[in-house]
Motif scaffolding. Structure first.
Motif, PDB file in Angstrom:
ATOM      1  N   MET A  38      20.149   9.971 -22.723  1.00 53.25           N
ATOM      2  CA  MET A  38      21.131   8.653 -22.665  1.00 53.25           C
ATOM      3  C   MET A  38      22.292   9.715 -22.408  1.00 53.25           C
ATOM      4  SD  MET A  38      22.725   8.269 -26.270  1.00 53.25           S
ATOM      5  CE  MET A  38      25.402   7.261 -26.174  1.00 53.25           C
ATOM      6  N   ASN A  39      22.288  10.806 -22.628  1.00 53.48           N
ATOM      7  CA  ASN A  39      23.339  12.331 -21.910  1.00 53.48           C
ATOM      8  C   ASN A  39      23.222  12.239 -20.750  1.00 53.48           C
ATOM      9  OD1 ASN A  39      24.330  12.426 -24.613  1.00 53.48           O
ATOM     10  ND2 ASN A  39      22.829  13.174 -25.442  1.00 53.48           N
ATOM     11  N   THR A  40      21.592  12.347 -20.205  1.00 54.50           N
ATOM     12  CA  THR A  40      21.981  12.113 -18.326  1.00 54.50           C
ATOM     13  C   THR A  40      23.060  11.233 -18.321  1.00 54.50           C
ATOM     14  OG1 THR A  40      20.055  13.294 -18.937  1.00 54.50           O
ATOM     15  CG2 THR A  40      20.481  12.368 -16.616  1.00 54.50           C
ATOM     16  N   CYS A  41      22.814   9.835 -18.344  1.00 51.94           N
ATOM     17  CA  CYS A  41      23.554   8.904 -18.360  1.00 51.94           C
ATOM     18  C   CYS A  41      24.914   9.244 -18.233  1.00 51.94           C
ATOM     19  CB  CYS A  41      22.766   7.218 -18.266  1.00 51.94           C
ATOM     20  SG  CYS A  41      21.090   6.984 -18.395  1.00 51.94           S
ATOM     21  N   LEU A  42      25.540   9.361 -19.454  1.00 55.87           N
ATOM     22  CA  LEU A  42      26.640  10.000 -19.574  1.00 55.87           C
ATOM     23  C   LEU A  42      27.664  10.765 -18.828  1.00 55.87           C
ATOM     24  CD1 LEU A  42      29.763   9.937 -21.184  1.00 55.87           C
ATOM     25  CD2 LEU A  42      28.383  11.841 -22.782  1.00 55.87           C
ATOM     26  N   ALA A  43      26.349  11.723 -18.339  1.00 57.44           N
ATOM     27  CA  ALA A  43      27.211  12.698 -17.603  1.00 57.44           C
ATOM     28  C   ALA A  43      27.025  12.537 -16.453  1.00 57.44           C
ATOM     29  CB  ALA A  43      26.096  13.892 -17.524  1.00 57.44           C
ATOM     30  N   GLN A  44      26.413  10.583 -15.492  1.00 51.65           N
ATOM     31  CA  GLN A  44      26.464  10.345 -13.947  1.00 51.65           C
ATOM     32  C   GLN A  44      28.001   9.802 -14.724  1.00 51.65           C
ATOM     33  OE1 GLN A  44      25.027  11.030 -12.511  1.00 51.65           O
ATOM     34  NE2 GLN A  44      23.474  12.312 -13.319  1.00 51.65           N
ATOM     35  N   LEU A  45      27.930   9.608 -15.672  1.00 50.44           N
ATOM     36  CA  LEU A  45      29.455   7.918 -15.737  1.00 50.44           C
ATOM     37  C   LEU A  45      30.558   8.840 -15.118  1.00 50.44           C
ATOM     38  CD1 LEU A  45      28.746   5.486 -18.493  1.00 50.44           C
ATOM     39  CD2 LEU A  45      28.924   5.034 -15.892  1.00 50.44           C
ATOM     40  N   GLN A  46      30.456  10.391 -15.593  1.00 53.64           N
ATOM     41  CA  GLN A  46      32.388  11.177 -15.997  1.00 53.64           C
ATOM     42  C   GLN A  46      31.888  11.463 -14.908  1.00 53.64           C
ATOM     43  OE1 GLN A  46      30.632  14.144 -19.052  1.00 53.64           O
ATOM     44  NE2 GLN A  46      32.173  13.183 -20.507  1.00 53.64           N
ATOM     45  N   THR A  47      30.907  11.977 -13.739  1.00 51.82           N
ATOM     46  CA  THR A  47      30.776  12.113 -12.044  1.00 51.82           C
ATOM     47  C   THR A  47      31.254  10.619 -10.965  1.00 51.82           C
ATOM     48  OG1 THR A  47      28.718  12.363 -12.145  1.00 51.82           O
ATOM     49  CG2 THR A  47      29.831  14.029 -12.562  1.00 51.82           C
ATOM     50  N   PHE A  48      30.533  10.477 -11.364  1.00 49.10           N
ATOM     51  CA  PHE A  48      30.620   9.347  -9.903  1.00 49.10           C
ATOM     52  C   PHE A  48      30.973   8.255 -10.603  1.00 49.10           C
ATOM     53  CE2 PHE A  48      25.890  10.917  -9.307  1.00 49.10           C
ATOM     54  CZ  PHE A  48      26.145  11.031  -8.245  1.00 49.10           C
ATOM     55  N   THR A  49      31.772   8.070 -11.560  1.00 51.00           N
ATOM     56  CA  THR A  49      32.447   6.538 -11.982  1.00 51.00           C
ATOM     57  C   THR A  49      34.029   7.221 -11.785  1.00 51.00           C
ATOM     58  OG1 THR A  49      31.353   6.081 -13.828  1.00 51.00           O
ATOM     59  CG2 THR A  49      33.794   5.307 -13.609  1.00 51.00           C
ATOM     60  N   VAL A  50      34.339   8.354 -11.896  1.00 48.15           N
ATOM     61  CA  VAL A  50      35.977   9.335 -11.539  1.00 48.15           C
ATOM     62  C   VAL A  50      35.782   9.015  -9.687  1.00 48.15           C
ATOM     63  CG1 VAL A  50      36.966  11.099 -11.481  1.00 48.15           C
ATOM     64  CG2 VAL A  50      35.788  10.597 -13.396  1.00 48.15           C
ATOM     65  N   GLN A  51      34.522   9.033  -9.148  1.00 47.87           N
ATOM     66  CA  GLN A  51      34.946   9.624  -7.551  1.00 47.87           C
ATOM     67  C   GLN A  51      34.774   7.768  -6.661  1.00 47.87           C
ATOM     68  OE1 GLN A  51      34.760  11.661  -5.635  1.00 47.87           O
ATOM     69  NE2 GLN A  51      35.361  13.367  -7.539  1.00 47.87           N
ATOM     70  N   GLN A  52      34.164   7.062  -8.324  1.00 51.54           N
ATOM     71  CA  GLN A  52      34.334   5.183  -7.847  1.00 51.54           C
ATOM     72  C   GLN A  52      35.557   5.492  -7.572  1.00 51.54           C
ATOM     73  OE1 GLN A  52      31.089   4.556 -10.609  1.00 51.54           O
ATOM     74  NE2 GLN A  52      30.683   2.890  -9.171  1.00 51.54           N
ATOM     75  N   SER A  53      36.445   5.410  -9.188  1.00 48.72           N
ATOM     76  CA  SER A  53      37.871   5.158  -9.330  1.00 48.72           C
ATOM     77  C   SER A  53      38.629   5.377  -7.769  1.00 48.72           C
ATOM     78  CB  SER A  53      38.315   5.428 -10.470  1.00 48.72           C
ATOM     79  OG  SER A  53      38.051   6.845 -10.400  1.00 48.72           O
ATOM     80  N   THR A  54      38.525   6.423  -6.966  1.00 47.29           N
ATOM     81  CA  THR A  54      39.693   7.529  -6.203  1.00 47.29           C
ATOM     82  C   THR A  54      39.647   5.971  -4.775  1.00 47.29           C
ATOM     83  OG1 THR A  54      37.890   8.835  -5.587  1.00 47.29           O
ATOM     84  CG2 THR A  54      38.620   9.420  -7.108  1.00 47.29           C
ATOM     85  N   THR A  55      38.071   5.660  -5.069  1.00 42.76           N
ATOM     86  CA  THR A  55      37.994   4.290  -4.060  1.00 42.76           C
ATOM     87  C   THR A  55      39.062   3.172  -4.262  1.00 42.76           C
ATOM     88  OG1 THR A  55      36.251   2.894  -5.210  1.00 42.76           O
ATOM     89  CG2 THR A  55      35.771   5.629  -3.069  1.00 42.76           C
ATOM     90  N   MET A  56      39.357   3.211  -5.351  1.00 45.69           N
ATOM     91  CA  MET A  56      39.932   1.184  -6.318  1.00 45.69           C
ATOM     92  C   MET A  56      41.569   1.898  -6.482  1.00 45.69           C
ATOM     93  SD  MET A  56      36.290   0.844  -8.656  1.00 45.69           S
ATOM     94  CE  MET A  56      36.517  -0.962  -8.982  1.00 45.69           C
TER      95      MET A  56
END
Length: 584
Positions: A341-359
């Motif tokens: 579950m915390n592996t999933c959290l780590a992915q959200l904390q990294t890739f979601t921030v990068q996704q947000s820079t494109t939106m």
């Protein structure tokens, strides 16, 4: 003036210590310290990528390694707190170390000579031409980062236990307050995180990273002052010796006695039931799991029955010491089954921030920084934590008769289910984001897509609720189930789930890239297959939940026998009063 008996067993005529008033200072330190830590956790990937010229993959890996270390080294902080220092002293000492780390990062961010030349503004295809940080610049960065990681780990290990120590688990009223403490501890953590991902992230985006790191430094300094202000109110634990040493002793003695027959009668096993163990002596009754360890409590008598033999701890252990070891062994499958579950959290904390820079990050006329996106789940947690504590728990308590409303493991399980749903939703949202990029021919463009960043709020909101259930469930579970002599270490073990999750995150990204042929190999998310990656995480999360159900069904909650001993004139009075309770 009441009689308060401290953890060392000495009766004192003084005003009652502990309680809700003492925990206010704990909440203050947690909120301020977490404000600094979380603000950097969600935005450091941008600092690494945009200011230290790391690649996108290296930025994500560096952040997850930093976060993993921050939680894993909590084991050392828990060991120090249980063995050498009180929890209060541990919080102050490691808080000062964290303060030093933020000061180093502030200096590096302020002086451009300590950073590589900036290359922001280059097209994505030319980002590889950026000059990387040299060895001395990287050394300064990692020194500051890991001082912060080492400092925050000690605080995370000792601070929850310091707050929980202010309530007596054996008192029915304080037992209910203890359950609420962990919920309000999460609320203070959440409030600090909300301020961090909004105010401090805004400072880093608009005023510069030196100002943001300065704000983090100031926040940690004030947190140390606050927790110190409550010193005279705390019920302070007295270190009971090394819990790790006691566990090793059990294994050594059990192996030495491996040829001895298993006793059928519990009374044949060694136990200490006198005042040397303390006024509130926690006795752990024998359980039938891991029976091979029971041999560590078998006393060997000499041929002369009149001779009194008092073997040392490396030749004879108590039943409670053996059960203390069994508790840790039983906990391991639980903590391991929550890692993913915390592996999933780590992915959200990294890739979601990068996704947000494109939106599109505009809210009316205000432009929200991408790293502030986590404020969405935090707001959900801020709203639902009081509802959970003040409405759900009292209602559930009346139905189940359990002080916490539902059992710790049930609460953790709900969080695991929600995390799997969150990953599936993340894959759907990413699919739509990529379709918008293709539709408007903006796959290689640096301009924001005509898609609101609030689409990312769905996955974050669901995961926020998952975190509310699982995070507090783990903290409360490990504090309640740990023996009296290893409360801080037990709390530290709960943080290890986060640590292993972040480290596993790094491995998962690398393995998926290799096996898939490069789903996440580009510096351009519009060309990556992040949606496939999210769906893979969702599928593995479902399998992981099945493993967790098996582990939770196998687990047996701790039973405690408390010996209240009073020094009376009769020998029978010295035997004490026994109270057996189930901590569930």
């Amino acid at each position: 003036m009441g009689i308060f008996r401290d953890f060392n067993g000495q009766a004192k005529q003084e005003k009652k210590l502990g309680g809700t008033r003492a925990t206010l200072f704990v909440y203050a330190m947690e909120g301020l310290e977490n404000m600094a830590f979380i603000s950097n956790a969600v935005s450091l990937v941008t600092y690494f990528y945009g200011y230290m010229n790391f690649s996108l993959t290296k930025s994500a890996t560096t952040l997850t390694n930093f976060m993993g270390t921050s939680f894993l080294v909590a084991l050392f902080g828990g060991f120090i707190s249980d063995t050498y220092l009180s929890r209060f002293k541990t919080c102050v000492l490691f808080g000062c170390i964290e303060l030093l780390g933020y000061a180093v990062l502030t200096v590096q961010a302020h002086f451009h000579q300590l950073r590589p030349p900036p290359c922001q503004g280059l097209a994505i295809s030319r980002a590889i031409q950026c000059e990387a940080a040299d060895s001395s610049q990287a050394a300064i960065l990692f020194t500051g980062l890991y001082l912060v990681a080492f400092g925050t780990s000690g605080v995370k290990a000792a601070l929850p236990s310091l707050g929980a120590d202010q309530f007596d688990e054996r008192d029915p009223k304080e037992s209910a307050q203890l359950s609420s403490f962990f919920n309000w501890f999460l609320l203070s953590l959440t409030v600090g995180a909300i301020i961090g991902v909004t105010l401090i992230v805004w400072i880093s985006t608009n005023q510069g990273w030196d100002w943001a790191f300065s704000a983090s430094t100031l926040a940690v300094l004030v947190s140390i002052v606050f927790v110190s202000m409550g010193k005279s109110l705390y019920r302070n634990n007295v270190p009971k010796g090394s819990p790790l040493l006691r566990i090793i002793q059990v294994f050594v003695v059990a192996i030495r006695n491996r040829k001895l027959p298993q006793p059928e009668v519990v009374d044949e096993l060694h136990e200490v039931r006198n005042k040397e163990a303390g006024v509130h002596n926690e006795i752990l009754p024998r359980t039938d799991q891991f029976r091979f360890l029971d041999r560590a409590a078998i006393g060997q008598t000499s041929g002369d029955a009149s001779t009194s033999i008092s073997p040392g701890p490396w030749r004879l252990c108590t039943v409670s010491q053996v059960e203390e070891t069994k508790i840790i062994i039983r906990m391991l499958p639980i903590i391991l089954s929550t890692v993913f579950m915390n592996t999933c959290l780590a992915q959200l904390q990294t890739f979601t921030v990068q996704q947000s820079t494109t939106m599109d990050t505009h809210i009316l006329s205000f432009k929200m920084p991408g790293p502030s996106i986590p404020v969405i789940p935090l707001v959900f947690m801020f709203i639902f934590i009081p509802i959970y504590d003040r409405i759900f728990v009292p209602v559930a308590r009346k139905i189940t008769g359990i002080p916490t409303g539902i059992r710790y493991l049930q609460r953790i399980g709900v969080g695991l289910v929600l995390s799997a749903i969150s990953m599936a939703v993340a894959g759907i949202v990413e699919t739509r984001r990529k379709s918008v990029a293709r539709k408007h021919d903006m796959v290689d463009s640096l301009r924001p897509l005509p898609m609101s960043v609030f689409w990312l709020g769905y996955q974050y909101a669901i995961f926020g609720l998952a975190d509310m259930f699982t995070f507090v469930g783990l903290l409360e579970f490990f504090y309640a189930e740990s023996s009296a002599g290893m409360k801080s270490l037990g709390t530290a073990i709960s943080w290890c789930s986060l640590a292993f999750g972040y480290f596993l995150s790094t491995v998962v990204v690398e393995v998926v890239n290799k096996v898939s042929g490069g789903w996440l190999a580009n510096n351009n998310l519009n060309r990556d297959k992040l949606n496939y990656f999210y769906w893979l995480l969702a599928a593995v999360s479902v399998l992981n939940f099945g493993v967790y159900l098996a582990c939770a069904s196998w687990y047996r909650y701790k039973k405690v026998q408390v010996i209240n001993q009073e020094e009376n004139h009769g020998s029978e009075a010295a035997k004490g009063k026994q109270l057996e309770m189930l901590t569930a």
